[in-house]
Structures are given as structure tokens and as C-alpha cells.
Design a protein around this motif. Sequence first.
Motif, mmCIF file in Angstrom:
data_model
loop_
_atom_site.group_PDB
_atom_site.id
_atom_site.type_symbol
_atom_site.label_atom_id
_atom_site.label_comp_id
_atom_site.label_asym_id
_atom_site.label_seq_id
_atom_site.Cartn_x
_atom_site.Cartn_y
_atom_site.Cartn_z
ATOM 1 N N TYR A 155 1.161 -3.790 6.487
ATOM 2 C CA TYR A 155 1.060 -3.010 5.262
ATOM 3 C C TYR A 155 2.458 -2.605 4.839
ATOM 4 C CZ TYR A 155 -3.786 -2.805 6.682
ATOM 5 O OH TYR A 155 -5.060 -3.139 7.063
ATOM 6 N N ALA A 156 2.911 -3.124 3.701
ATOM 7 C CA ALA A 156 4.232 -2.803 3.171
ATOM 8 C C ALA A 156 4.122 -1.537 2.324
ATOM 9 C CB ALA A 156 4.755 -3.961 2.330
ATOM 10 N N ASP A 157 5.015 -0.595 2.558
ATOM 11 C CA ASP A 157 5.005 0.688 1.861
ATOM 12 C C ASP A 157 5.507 0.518 0.430
ATOM 13 O OD1 ASP A 157 4.769 3.383 1.376
ATOM 14 O OD2 ASP A 157 6.516 3.958 2.559
ATOM 15 N N THR A 158 4.773 1.071 -0.540
ATOM 16 C CA THR A 158 5.192 1.001 -1.936
ATOM 17 C C THR A 158 6.029 2.198 -2.346
ATOM 18 O OG1 THR A 158 3.143 2.056 -2.672
ATOM 19 C CG2 THR A 158 3.181 -0.354 -2.624
ATOM 20 N N ASN A 159 6.218 3.166 -1.450
ATOM 21 C CA ASN A 159 7.040 4.335 -1.741
ATOM 22 C C ASN A 159 8.481 3.888 -1.967
ATOM 23 O OD1 ASN A 159 8.779 6.642 -1.369
ATOM 24 N ND2 ASN A 159 7.045 7.698 -0.447
ATOM 25 N N ASN A 219 11.139 5.394 -1.495
ATOM 26 C CA ASN A 219 11.994 5.845 -0.399
ATOM 27 C C ASN A 219 11.643 5.154 0.912
ATOM 28 O OD1 ASN A 219 13.243 7.642 -2.118
ATOM 29 N ND2 ASN A 219 11.760 9.243 -1.695
ATOM 30 N N GLY A 220 10.768 4.165 0.865
ATOM 31 C CA GLY A 220 10.291 3.503 2.067
ATOM 32 C C GLY A 220 11.249 2.484 2.657
ATOM 33 N N TRP A 221 12.247 2.028 1.918
ATOM 34 C CA TRP A 221 13.250 1.087 2.419
ATOM 35 C C TRP A 221 12.615 -0.148 3.061
ATOM 36 C CZ3 TRP A 221 18.476 1.556 1.699
ATOM 37 C CH2 TRP A 221 18.919 2.750 1.175
ATOM 38 N N ASN A 222 11.667 -0.772 2.373
ATOM 39 C CA ASN A 222 10.970 -1.956 2.882
ATOM 40 C C ASN A 222 10.291 -1.696 4.220
ATOM 41 O OD1 ASN A 222 11.552 -3.678 0.706
ATOM 42 N ND2 ASN A 222 13.601 -4.031 1.514
ATOM 43 N N LEU A 223 9.707 -0.545 4.329
ATOM 44 C CA LEU A 223 9.002 -0.138 5.538
ATOM 45 C C LEU A 223 7.676 -0.882 5.643
ATOM 46 C CD1 LEU A 223 8.968 1.882 7.931
ATOM 47 C CD2 LEU A 223 7.719 3.425 6.418
ATOM 48 N N THR A 224 7.354 -1.348 6.845
ATOM 49 C CA THR A 224 6.109 -2.069 7.083
ATOM 50 C C THR A 224 5.410 -1.500 8.311
ATOM 51 O OG1 THR A 224 7.100 -4.100 6.228
ATOM 52 C CG2 THR A 224 5.099 -4.341 7.507
ATOM 53 N N LEU A 225 4.114 -1.226 8.179
ATOM 54 C CA LEU A 225 3.284 -0.834 9.317
ATOM 55 C C LEU A 225 2.572 -2.083 9.807
ATOM 56 C CD1 LEU A 225 2.034 1.367 11.145
ATOM 57 C CD2 LEU A 225 0.221 1.582 9.421
ATOM 58 N N ARG A 226 2.831 -2.478 11.051
ATOM 59 C CA ARG A 226 2.180 -3.647 11.649
ATOM 60 C C ARG A 226 1.063 -3.151 12.564
ATOM 61 N NH1 ARG A 226 6.584 -7.710 13.848
ATOM 62 N NH2 ARG A 226 5.001 -9.228 13.305
ATOM 63 N N VAL A 227 -0.150 -3.635 12.309
ATOM 64 C CA VAL A 227 -1.326 -3.169 13.044
ATOM 65 C C VAL A 227 -1.973 -4.347 13.753
ATOM 66 C CG1 VAL A 227 -3.559 -2.022 12.834
ATOM 67 C CG2 VAL A 227 -1.708 -1.404 11.283
ATOM 68 N N LYS A 268 0.849 -1.185 0.000
ATOM 69 C CA LYS A 268 0.000 0.000 0.000
ATOM 70 C C LYS A 268 0.882 1.231 0.000
ATOM 71 C CE LYS A 268 -4.239 1.588 1.632
ATOM 72 N NZ LYS A 268 -4.960 1.811 0.422
ATOM 73 N N ASN A 269 0.439 2.276 -0.688
ATOM 74 C CA ASN A 269 1.124 3.552 -0.600
ATOM 75 C C ASN A 269 0.686 4.188 0.712
ATOM 76 O OD1 ASN A 269 2.590 5.829 -1.106
ATOM 77 N ND2 ASN A 269 1.098 6.706 -2.530
ATOM 78 N N ILE A 292 6.426 7.570 16.428
ATOM 79 C CA ILE A 292 7.260 7.717 15.243
ATOM 80 C C ILE A 292 6.319 7.939 14.069
ATOM 81 C CG2 ILE A 292 8.952 6.608 13.740
ATOM 82 C CD1 ILE A 292 10.044 7.059 16.513
ATOM 83 N N THR A 293 6.425 9.096 13.422
ATOM 84 C CA THR A 293 5.536 9.421 12.305
ATOM 85 C C THR A 293 5.977 8.699 11.048
ATOM 86 O OG1 THR A 293 6.839 11.319 11.611
ATOM 87 C CG2 THR A 293 5.104 11.720 13.258
ATOM 88 N N LEU A 294 5.144 8.734 10.022
ATOM 89 C CA LEU A 294 5.465 8.107 8.751
ATOM 90 C C LEU A 294 6.727 8.715 8.146
ATOM 91 C CD1 LEU A 294 4.858 6.284 6.336
ATOM 92 C CD2 LEU A 294 3.268 8.032 5.509
ATOM 93 N N SER A 295 6.846 10.033 8.174
ATOM 94 C CA SER A 295 8.025 10.673 7.569
ATOM 95 C C SER A 295 9.300 10.317 8.351
ATOM 96 C CB SER A 295 7.849 12.182 7.502
ATOM 97 O OG SER A 295 7.649 12.717 8.787
#
Length: 98
Positions: free
Chosen positions: A50-54, A56-64, A30-31, A92-95
Motif C-alpha cells: 500500500y503506497a501512501d498518498t500523503n 509528506n509520506g516520501w514514497n512510503l509503502t506498507l508491505r503486508v 491509499k491514504n 515503527i508507527t505510521l507517524s
Amino acid sequence: MGTEFPWRWGRGTISANLDVIWGMSVQMKKNLTDRFCQTAKAASGERAEYADTNPNGWNLTLRVSETAKSWDCRYRFNGQRQRIGLGTFPAITLSEAR
């Protein structure tokens, strides 16, 4: 969900259902946006990832989960998948996570 994603396992490539990749969690690409991160929820008794599709996200994942939201970064080291925790949302914010 029924979404298919190709995973490398051993020598061949298999297609795994995203509902069962990480046990009881559901993983989706997801973006990620600030608004989405604030409103993301997991079903009762489950965890969503949710894996970030950005790019610049560096394989960033939001675990909920039902009680918390946290940031993880996935990477490979010596051929093994690793995960490092970056902190909880909204501390920790998204940015900052990116």
C-alpha cells in the motif's frame, strides 16, 4: 483488481496491471491511517503493498504479508529504483515512518 497504472519502461510508457508489478504482490495507493495499518491483511500466499498518498509520506509503502507488516521507502538513485526498509509495524508507527 484491474486497476491500470502508467509505468515508464525504456523510451515509451506502458500500462501495467497492478496485480503483477512486483511478482505476486498487489500494489495500491491509499491514504494510510493508523486504523488501516492495524487491520490491513494480505490474501493467503500473497503480499500486498500500500503506497501512501500523503504528500509528506516520501514514497512510503506498507508491505503486508501473512506473517508481518513492514515499512519501505522507494526512491531513485542514478536512474534506478531503490527501496530501503524502515522497520516493522507496529514497532515503527505510521507517524514515525512518515
